[in-house]
Design a protein around this motif. Structure first.
Motif, PDB file in Angstrom:
ATOM      1  N   ASN A  60       0.822  -1.202   0.000  1.00 24.31           N
ATOM      2  CA  ASN A  60       0.000   0.000   0.000  1.00 24.31           C
ATOM      3  C   ASN A  60       0.860   1.258   0.000  1.00 24.31           C
ATOM      4  O   ASN A  60       0.487   2.288  -0.542  1.00 24.31           O
ATOM      5  N   GLU A 114      -1.001  -7.340   1.092  1.00 22.76           N
ATOM      6  CA  GLU A 114      -1.981  -7.388   0.002  1.00 22.76           C
ATOM      7  C   GLU A 114      -2.183  -8.785  -0.563  1.00 22.76           C
ATOM      8  O   GLU A 114      -3.208  -9.051  -1.200  1.00 22.76           O
ATOM      9  N   TYR A 131      -5.405 -10.099   0.703  1.00 27.82           N
ATOM     10  CA  TYR A 131      -6.639  -9.401   0.353  1.00 27.82           C
ATOM     11  C   TYR A 131      -7.496 -10.246  -0.592  1.00 27.82           C
ATOM     12  O   TYR A 131      -6.984 -11.090  -1.331  1.00 27.82           O
ATOM     13  N   HIS A 132      -8.791  -9.969  -0.578  1.00 24.20           N
ATOM     14  CA  HIS A 132      -9.645 -10.489  -1.640  1.00 24.20           C
ATOM     15  C   HIS A 132      -9.127  -9.942  -2.966  1.00 24.20           C
ATOM     16  O   HIS A 132      -8.698  -8.786  -3.054  1.00 24.20           O
ATOM     17  N   GLU A 170     -10.576  -8.891  -5.625  1.00 27.63           N
ATOM     18  CA  GLU A 170     -11.225  -7.684  -6.148  1.00 27.63           C
ATOM     19  C   GLU A 170     -10.742  -6.431  -5.420  1.00 27.63           C
ATOM     20  O   GLU A 170     -10.659  -5.348  -6.002  1.00 27.63           O
ATOM     21  N   VAL A 171     -10.396  -6.568  -4.138  1.00 27.51           N
ATOM     22  CA  VAL A 171      -9.857  -5.430  -3.394  1.00 27.51           C
ATOM     23  C   VAL A 171      -8.467  -5.085  -3.916  1.00 27.51           C
ATOM     24  O   VAL A 171      -8.130  -3.904  -4.142  1.00 27.51           O
ATOM     25  N   ARG A 172      -7.660  -6.105  -4.115  1.00 30.83           N
ATOM     26  CA  ARG A 172      -6.305  -5.887  -4.628  1.00 30.83           C
ATOM     27  C   ARG A 172      -6.343  -5.224  -6.007  1.00 30.83           C
ATOM     28  O   ARG A 172      -5.531  -4.346  -6.311  1.00 30.83           O
ATOM     29  N   LYS A 230      -8.377  -3.097  -7.095  1.00 28.29           N
ATOM     30  CA  LYS A 230      -8.790  -1.686  -7.036  1.00 28.29           C
ATOM     31  C   LYS A 230      -7.649  -0.750  -6.643  1.00 28.29           C
ATOM     32  O   LYS A 230      -7.775   0.476  -6.759  1.00 28.29           O
ATOM     33  N   ILE A 231      -6.548  -1.317  -6.185  1.00 31.61           N
ATOM     34  CA  ILE A 231      -5.469  -0.482  -5.672  1.00 31.61           C
ATOM     35  C   ILE A 231      -4.888   0.405  -6.757  1.00 31.61           C
ATOM     36  O   ILE A 231      -4.592   1.582  -6.536  1.00 31.61           O
ATOM     37  N   VAL A 279      -8.015  -2.840   7.888  1.00 32.19           N
ATOM     38  CA  VAL A 279      -8.213  -3.524   6.604  1.00 32.19           C
ATOM     39  C   VAL A 279      -8.931  -4.869   6.762  1.00 32.19           C
ATOM     40  O   VAL A 279      -8.999  -5.639   5.804  1.00 32.19           O
ATOM     41  N   SER A 298     -11.039  -6.285   4.083  1.00 29.16           N
ATOM     42  CA  SER A 298     -10.370  -6.575   2.812  1.00 29.16           C
ATOM     43  C   SER A 298      -9.712  -7.948   2.798  1.00 29.16           C
ATOM     44  O   SER A 298      -9.319  -8.444   1.735  1.00 29.16           O
ATOM     45  N   ASP A 334      -8.944 -11.913   2.950  1.00 28.98           N
ATOM     46  CA  ASP A 334      -9.494 -13.208   2.568  1.00 28.98           C
ATOM     47  C   ASP A 334      -9.249 -14.161   3.739  1.00 28.98           C
ATOM     48  O   ASP A 334      -8.106 -14.527   4.031  1.00 28.98           O
TER      49      ASP A 334
END
Length: 368
Positions: free
Chosen positions: A13, A41, A44-45, A47-49, A51-52, A76, A79, A81
């Motif tokens: 991030n 990251e 993360y799911h 789809e969240v990753r 969007k970064i 987080v 976000s 998984d």
């Protein structure tokens, strides 16, 4: 990894929570100390990753938007998984993982869970690369005091505690440097750095500019050089050996309107630019403070990004290691000021050790 391995918990991030971890990883690996890097990251799911990247573009395009996003930072947990988190906790427990160096507070909920199931005593150190709470620690202010907080730049002290680099090479004397000024906007290319380029060119400075987007590269003028990170790279990606890597850096050259890209040999080629520069211009992020100290680079500081960078700027200025851009400009971009700052940095640097030497390599007398 076995129970003696050191687990470095980083995040993509912010490169400020990634590059220092990679420096420490490289330093320890070169000394035969078993080390691994984990990037948040990857938990993360998907789809969240995904969007970064769009968030980075928005923050790069508008500093006000970036500042608002900073103020709205939150844990987080949503976000993550859960299956990926469970797999990591299981692997740590299976391997008896006990040593952790943590570069972002967003790992704390996961570490709290690991503390409940771990069979061994744990050595968890929160590596604080700023002079104040970053958003990742601020959102966990009820938790982090229970850990060993290792401050690089303790707000109550006016001497840094340590630095991080991939080696222990000494900084170059100021007179031996190429004299160029390096400009960047941090890992997300944010802040007011772009506005300094024309002023410094008009003042006759030779510049090395780290761009976020290749579209920022201007026509070659023989004095300004442009660099960037390979656009397809993400901090959470791994190489063919399954390892995290430093950002692959490239040099850009635009001639007659045509952009040419030249991959740099390795990240050390980029740190060579740092070692040779007369100053670095950027927002006062923690990783850039570390670069300033590690390589003895005067820091010309732009508008801060959030409270922690406000305190970073005040700390660095109080130490005599940096100057606000507006003040340097008011002094006609004085070379003498930079040389005086560099002298203070080099003197202080002789009294400060590498964090890896003090904390981990000292266990082996051959590295002391």
């Amino acid at each position: 990894m076995n129970s003696s391995s050191i687990h470095l918990l980083a995040s993509g991030n912010s490169l400020g929570a990634y590059i220092p971890a990679m420096h420490l990883y490289t330093y320890l690996q070169d000394r035969g100390i078993d080390t691994d890097v984990h990037v948040l990251e990857n938990l993360y799911h998907e789809e969240v990753r995904n969007k970064i990247r769009s968030t980075k573009r928005a923050f790069h395009a508008n500093f006000a938007v970036a500042l608002m996003g900073h103020k709205l930072a939150k844990p987080v947990d949503a976000s993550l998984d859960e299956a990926a988190v469970r797999d990591m906790l299981h692997a740590w427990k299976r391997d008896g993982a006990s040593q952790f160096a943590v570069f972002t507070g967003f790992w704390l909920p996961i570490l709290e869970r690991y503390k409940e199931v771990a069979d061994n005593p744990l050595d968890i150190r929160l590596i604080r690369m700023d002079a104040w709470d970053t958003p990742s620690f601020k959102v966990h202010k009820e938790v982090y005091p229970r850990y060993d907080n290792v401050w690089c730049y303790a707000p109550t002290k006016r001497t840094p505690a340590f630095y991080m680099a991939s080696d222990e090479a000494e900084p170059l004397p100021y007179a031996q440097r190429a004299g160029r000024v390096l400009i960047h906007g941090g890992g997300w290319g944010i802040g007011t750095y772009a506005g300094t380029i024309r002023e410094l060119c008009e003042a006759g400075r030779q510049l090395d500019v780290i761009v976020y987007d290749p579209a920022e590269v201007e026509e070659d003028d023989g004095a300004t050089r442009y660099y960037g990170t390979e656009p397809s790279w993400d901090p959470w990606s791994r190489d063919e050996q399954g390892r995290h890597t430093f950002p692959p850096m490239v040099r850009y050259l635009r001639k007659d309107g045509v952009l040419q890209t030249y991959p740099m040999e390795d990240y050390a080629a980029y740190t060579d630019l740092l070692r040779n520069c007369a100053a670095v211009i950027s927002k006062p992020g923690g990783a850039t403070l570390n670069d300033s100290l590690a390589f003895g680079i005067p820091f010309v500081m732009l508008e801060p990004f959030g409270d922690h960078e406000f305190h970073n700027a005040a700390y660095w200025e109080a130490c005599g290691f940096g100057i606000r851009y507006a003040d340097w400009k008011a002094g006609d971009f004085s070379e003498r000021l930079l040389e005086e700052i560099c002298s203070r940095l080099l003197e202080t640097r002789t009294t400060i050790s590498h964090y890896g030497r003090n904390t981990y390599a000292a266990e082996n007398s051959s590295y002391v």
